[in-house]
Design an enzyme around this catalytic site. Structure first.
Site, PDB file in Angstrom:
ATOM      1  N   LYS A  86      -9.228  24.400 -14.603  1.00 26.43           N
ATOM      2  CA  LYS A  86      -8.885  24.678 -13.203  1.00 26.43           C
ATOM      3  C   LYS A  86      -9.280  26.111 -12.837  1.00 26.43           C
ATOM      4  O   LYS A  86      -9.860  26.365 -11.771  1.00 26.43           O
ATOM      5  CB  LYS A  86      -7.383  24.474 -13.007  1.00 26.43           C
ATOM      6  CG  LYS A  86      -6.935  24.468 -11.565  1.00 26.43           C
ATOM      7  CD  LYS A  86      -5.427  24.285 -11.466  1.00 26.43           C
ATOM      8  CE  LYS A  86      -5.054  22.928 -10.939  1.00 26.43           C
ATOM      9  NZ  LYS A  86      -3.648  22.771 -10.598  1.00 26.43           N
ATOM     10  N   GLU A 111      10.376  27.547  -2.131  1.00 26.28           N
ATOM     11  CA  GLU A 111       9.263  27.306  -1.213  1.00 26.28           C
ATOM     12  C   GLU A 111       9.523  26.034  -0.404  1.00 26.28           C
ATOM     13  O   GLU A 111       9.940  25.026  -0.947  1.00 26.28           O
ATOM     14  CB  GLU A 111       7.954  27.177  -2.018  1.00 26.28           C
ATOM     15  CG  GLU A 111       6.724  26.958  -1.182  1.00 26.28           C
ATOM     16  CD  GLU A 111       6.658  27.935  -0.012  1.00 26.28           C
ATOM     17  OE1 GLU A 111       6.623  29.149  -0.263  1.00 26.28           O
ATOM     18  OE2 GLU A 111       6.649  27.488   1.152  1.00 26.28           O
ATOM     19  N   LEU A 139       7.086  24.739   1.909  1.00 27.18           N
ATOM     20  CA  LEU A 139       5.848  24.249   2.523  1.00 27.18           C
ATOM     21  C   LEU A 139       5.758  22.724   2.446  1.00 27.18           C
ATOM     22  O   LEU A 139       6.304  22.109   1.538  1.00 27.18           O
ATOM     23  CB  LEU A 139       4.623  24.869   1.855  1.00 27.18           C
ATOM     24  CG  LEU A 139       4.295  24.536   0.397  1.00 27.18           C
ATOM     25  CD1 LEU A 139       3.608  23.190   0.226  1.00 27.18           C
ATOM     26  CD2 LEU A 139       3.427  25.617  -0.192  1.00 27.18           C
ATOM     27  N   PHE A 186      11.045  13.771  11.087  1.00 24.86           N
ATOM     28  CA  PHE A 186      11.588  13.024   9.948  1.00 24.86           C
ATOM     29  C   PHE A 186      12.378  11.794  10.384  1.00 24.86           C
ATOM     30  O   PHE A 186      13.243  11.315   9.674  1.00 24.86           O
ATOM     31  CB  PHE A 186      12.408  13.930   9.009  1.00 24.86           C
ATOM     32  CG  PHE A 186      11.501  14.755   8.150  1.00 24.86           C
ATOM     33  CD1 PHE A 186      11.186  14.359   6.860  1.00 24.86           C
ATOM     34  CD2 PHE A 186      10.891  15.891   8.662  1.00 24.86           C
ATOM     35  CE1 PHE A 186      10.305  15.093   6.091  1.00 24.86           C
ATOM     36  CE2 PHE A 186      10.010  16.627   7.895  1.00 24.86           C
ATOM     37  CZ  PHE A 186       9.721  16.229   6.609  1.00 24.86           C
ATOM     38  N   ALA A 223      10.129   5.646  10.913  1.00 25.47           N
ATOM     39  CA  ALA A 223      10.381   4.540   9.994  1.00 25.47           C
ATOM     40  C   ALA A 223       9.064   4.191   9.292  1.00 25.47           C
ATOM     41  O   ALA A 223       7.991   4.287   9.873  1.00 25.47           O
ATOM     42  CB  ALA A 223      10.901   3.341  10.779  1.00 25.47           C
ATOM     43  N   GLY A 276       7.781   9.244  -0.517  1.00 24.69           N
ATOM     44  CA  GLY A 276       7.357   9.434  -1.908  1.00 24.69           C
ATOM     45  C   GLY A 276       6.906  10.859  -2.088  1.00 24.69           C
ATOM     46  O   GLY A 276       7.438  11.775  -1.456  1.00 24.69           O
ATOM     47  N   CYS A 289       7.856  15.667  -4.435  1.00 28.26           N
ATOM     48  CA  CYS A 289       9.088  16.440  -4.203  1.00 28.26           C
ATOM     49  C   CYS A 289      10.330  15.601  -3.899  1.00 28.26           C
ATOM     50  O   CYS A 289      11.314  15.679  -4.630  1.00 28.26           O
ATOM     51  CB  CYS A 289       8.854  17.443  -3.083  1.00 28.26           C
ATOM     52  SG  CYS A 289       7.756  18.774  -3.598  1.00 28.26           S
ATOM     53  N   LYS A 307       1.077  10.940   1.822  1.00 26.34           N
ATOM     54  CA  LYS A 307       1.200  11.119   3.265  1.00 26.34           C
ATOM     55  C   LYS A 307      -0.140  11.636   3.779  1.00 26.34           C
ATOM     56  O   LYS A 307      -1.054  11.874   2.989  1.00 26.34           O
ATOM     57  CB  LYS A 307       2.347  12.057   3.610  1.00 26.34           C
ATOM     58  CG  LYS A 307       2.162  13.452   3.055  1.00 26.34           C
ATOM     59  CD  LYS A 307       3.254  14.337   3.587  1.00 26.34           C
ATOM     60  CE  LYS A 307       2.976  15.777   3.268  1.00 26.34           C
ATOM     61  NZ  LYS A 307       3.856  16.694   3.937  1.00 26.34           N
TER      62      LYS A 307
HETATM   63  P1  NAD Z   1       1.267  21.588  -9.350  1.00 26.23           P
HETATM   64  O1  NAD Z   1       1.358  20.633 -10.495  1.00 26.23           O
HETATM   65  O2  NAD Z   1       0.334  21.312  -8.231  1.00 26.23           O
HETATM   66  O3  NAD Z   1       0.930  23.049  -9.905  1.00 26.23           O
HETATM   67  C1  NAD Z   1       1.548  23.629 -10.998  1.00 26.23           C
HETATM   68  C2  NAD Z   1       0.489  24.427 -11.768  1.00 26.23           C
HETATM   69  O4  NAD Z   1       1.156  25.130 -12.830  1.00 26.23           O
HETATM   70  C3  NAD Z   1      -0.571  23.559 -12.444  1.00 26.23           C
HETATM   71  O5  NAD Z   1      -1.848  23.979 -12.030  1.00 26.23           O
HETATM   72  C4  NAD Z   1      -0.343  23.784 -13.953  1.00 26.23           C
HETATM   73  O6  NAD Z   1      -1.553  23.763 -14.683  1.00 26.23           O
HETATM   74  C5  NAD Z   1       0.279  25.171 -13.954  1.00 26.23           C
HETATM   75  N1  NAD Z   1       1.052  25.509 -15.142  1.00 26.23           N
HETATM   76  C6  NAD Z   1       1.907  24.729 -15.857  1.00 26.23           C
HETATM   77  N2  NAD Z   1       2.413  25.438 -16.898  1.00 26.23           N
HETATM   78  C7  NAD Z   1       1.885  26.683 -16.822  1.00 26.23           C
HETATM   79  C8  NAD Z   1       2.004  27.854 -17.610  1.00 26.23           C
HETATM   80  N3  NAD Z   1       2.808  27.879 -18.686  1.00 26.23           N
HETATM   81  N4  NAD Z   1       1.294  28.938 -17.259  1.00 26.23           N
HETATM   82  C9  NAD Z   1       0.484  28.922 -16.185  1.00 26.23           C
HETATM   83  N5  NAD Z   1       0.328  27.836 -15.384  1.00 26.23           N
HETATM   84  C10 NAD Z   1       1.027  26.724 -15.715  1.00 26.23           C
HETATM   85  O7  NAD Z   1       2.770  21.728  -8.806  1.00 26.23           O
HETATM   86  P2  NAD Z   1       3.211  22.133  -7.316  1.00 26.23           P
HETATM   87  O8  NAD Z   1       3.177  20.943  -6.449  1.00 26.23           O
HETATM   88  O9  NAD Z   1       2.513  23.367  -6.921  1.00 26.23           O
HETATM   89  O10 NAD Z   1       4.757  22.446  -7.576  1.00 26.23           O
HETATM   90  C11 NAD Z   1       5.190  23.617  -8.264  1.00 26.23           C
HETATM   91  C12 NAD Z   1       6.670  23.803  -7.993  1.00 26.23           C
HETATM   92  O11 NAD Z   1       6.889  24.026  -6.599  1.00 26.23           O
HETATM   93  C13 NAD Z   1       7.544  22.618  -8.366  1.00 26.23           C
HETATM   94  O12 NAD Z   1       8.793  23.081  -8.814  1.00 26.23           O
HETATM   95  C14 NAD Z   1       7.725  21.903  -7.045  1.00 26.23           C
HETATM   96  O13 NAD Z   1       8.904  21.134  -7.005  1.00 26.23           O
HETATM   97  C15 NAD Z   1       7.806  23.058  -6.088  1.00 26.23           C
HETATM   98  N6  NAD Z   1       7.418  22.748  -4.700  1.00 26.23           N
HETATM   99  C16 NAD Z   1       6.366  21.936  -4.451  1.00 26.23           C
HETATM  100  C17 NAD Z   1       5.998  21.672  -3.135  1.00 26.23           C
HETATM  101  C18 NAD Z   1       4.857  20.735  -2.832  1.00 26.23           C
HETATM  102  O14 NAD Z   1       4.766  20.282  -1.689  1.00 26.23           O
HETATM  103  N7  NAD Z   1       3.963  20.456  -3.764  1.00 26.23           N
HETATM  104  C19 NAD Z   1       6.707  22.262  -2.082  1.00 26.23           C
HETATM  105  C20 NAD Z   1       7.750  23.118  -2.369  1.00 26.23           C
HETATM  106  C21 NAD Z   1       8.104  23.357  -3.691  1.00 26.23           C
END
Ligand code: NAD
Length: 429
Positions: free
Chosen positions: A35, A151, A153, A249, A252, A257, A260, A320
């Site tokens: 990545k 976060e 977003l 939100f 219907a 899914g 989150c 979505k």
């Molecule tokens: P994601 O899987 O898209 O990204 C996580 C990244 O972390 C991956 O690229 C992975 O390779 C990397 N990673 C894992 N272990 C690591 C390490 N030890 N060192 C460095 N990098 C590492 O996940 P995401 O959707 O970005 O979600 C991350 C967090 O944010 C989760 O807790 C999620 O619940 C929260 N969150 C997500 C969203 C969303 O819409 N996706 C919104 C708000 C909060």
């Protein structure tokens, strides 16, 4: 300010790009070397509207860089954000191993005062655990502060949400990191709320669970609408005009899914269980969501009767619109349920086909949405992409053996569809 984000996924990459955009110097770390290579070569591993331009612009300006070394990231910045996954375990609780590992890695690399900010969605009291872990594993015994900065977003609107947040939540154990945190967020002109860490962590789970509750509520109302011959969209519009309720939100659908809502709901139920409270309300939110999918599959079988050897076109694979994310996508679940009944599927999604291929096999991926209906017995709308509203309905009608559509997202006007000769089944109308 000099900021490091550990975890360069949907949250980490967009956060990093937006921080750089307002002038901060940002290093994004990811332990997925492939990545990082893609990012260093100018590629973007995820689809998010506006993200590619933002990343390119800030890399070119020298404000945004990528590395696979946590030690390098920690050395280069004063504030370290954690944005790694917090996936669900089979019992619904959160797998904290990613956070714990990063806490240890940060601790080993720290040689001077740092602010360690958790942006991942975590169970309440994680801040204490992270602080304790850093204390144990930092041989240099340097000072640090742990902050919770959840976060909010939305995927598909992540850049917009990060640049114009409704609010910024900063959870702290002491006043020391507050000024730095406010300085980071100052350019975003958003209301900032400073709380204790436990409250900040709870705000995130409580917010997501409430949004999921709103969706299940309108889905439950949609069942009544169908039984009574009412229209759930009109009901939602009427409810939503009440400022205390709000229209958002209240769509219907075949259910929610994504990576989150389902996991955060299960986590919140589990957290409640651990403190001795049975969060029955949220358990019901979960069951309504499961039933909503069952009801949609039943609708399909009621009209098509036997699904074995039927050809079904499915529009939408992402969980979505506006995203390529297929994690816990209801569209994918629906495809798998239809496949299990023996149906053959032709599927299309504007952005999620590549990611869908990794979780959904044995289907025909079709590049042109208008060609999905070719040779099919029915069409299904599974994701609310705006593009699908432009579907050539005349062409689809001719391509199908009989004009039948199951619309899991209420994209079309039911009366018009029926007038045009469709057997059209949607949600709550
Ligand atoms: P994601 O899987 O898209 O990204 C996580 C990244 O972390 C991956 O690229 C992975 O390779 C990397 N990673 C894992 N272990 C690591 C390490 N030890 N060192 C460095 N990098 C590492 O996940 P995401 O959707 O970005 O979600 C991350 C967090 O944010 C989760 O807790 C999620 O619940 C929260 N969150 C997500 C969203 C969303 O819409 N996706 C919104 C708000 C909060």
């Amino acid at each position: 300010m000099k900021l490091t984000i550990i975890g360069t996924g949907y949250v980490g990459l967009v956060t990093g790009a937006c921080f750089a955009e307002v002038g901060h110097q940002v290093v994004c770390v990811d332990n997925d070397a492939a990545k990082v290579k893609v990012l260093q070569a100018g590629g973007i591993p995820i689809y998010e509207p506006g993200l590619e331009e933002l990343v390119k612009k800030n890399v070119a300006a020298g404000r945004l860089s990528f590395t696979s070394s946590t030690a390098e990231g920690v050395a280069k910045s004063d504030v370290i954000f954690i944005a790694v996954p917090t996936p669900p375990q089979p019992d619904g609780s959160v797998d904290m191993s990613f956070i714990e590992k990063v806490a240890r890695e940060i601790a080993s690399a720290m040689t001077a005062y740092k602010i360690v900010v958790d942006k991942s969605t975590v169970p309440v009291k994680t801040g204490d655990q992270v602080a304790e872990t850093i204390k144990r594993y930092n041989k240099a015994k340097v000072e640090f502060d742990v902050v919770s900065n959840p976060e909010f977003l939305r995927e598909g609107f992540a850049v917009e949400d990060l640049m114009k947040p409704d609010r910024v939540v900063i959870g702290v154990r002491s006043q020391r990191p507050v000024a730095a945190m406010k300085e980071i967020y100052e350019p975003f002109n958003a209301p900032i709320i400073v709380t204790d860490i436990n409250s900040a962590e709870l705000i995130k789970h409580a917010s997501n669970s409430f949004l999921a509750l709103k969706i299940s509520y309108i889905n439950a109302v949609s069942v009544l609408c169908e039984a009574a011959g009412a229209n759930v969209q009109e009901v939602a519009a009427g409810m939503g005009m009440d400022a205390r309720i709000g229209r958002r939100f209240l769509n219907a659908s075949l259910g929610f899914g994504g990576s989150c809502f389902p996991k955060d709901l299960s986590a919140f139920v589990k957290i409640a269980e651990q403190v001795g409270y049975d969060f029955r309300l949220l358990k019901e939110v979960q069951s309504i969501n499961v039933e909503q999918m069952n009801r949609f599959v039943k609708k399909i079988t009621e009209i098509l009767w036997v699904l074995k050897d039927k050809n079904i076109g499915v529009l939408g694979l992402a969980f979505k619109q506006n995203t390529d994310d297929v994690r816990q996508s209801p569209a994918i679940e629906l495809c798998q349920r239809l496949q299990k009944e023996g149906a053959r599927l032709r599927v299309h999604d504007p952005k999620a086909m590549e990611k869908a291929r990794t979780v959904l096999s044995g289907v025909t991926y079709v590049d042109d949405m208008n060609a999905v209906a070719d040779g099919c017995d029915a069409l299904v709308i599974a994701t609310e992409w705006d593009e699908f509203k432009q579907l050539d309905l005349e062409r689809a009608r001719r391509a199908l053996s009989h004009p039948i559509m199951f619309d899991g997202r209420n994209l079309f006007d039911a009366a018009e569809m029926e007038k045009a000769g469709w057997i059209y089944k949607s949600i709550g109308r």
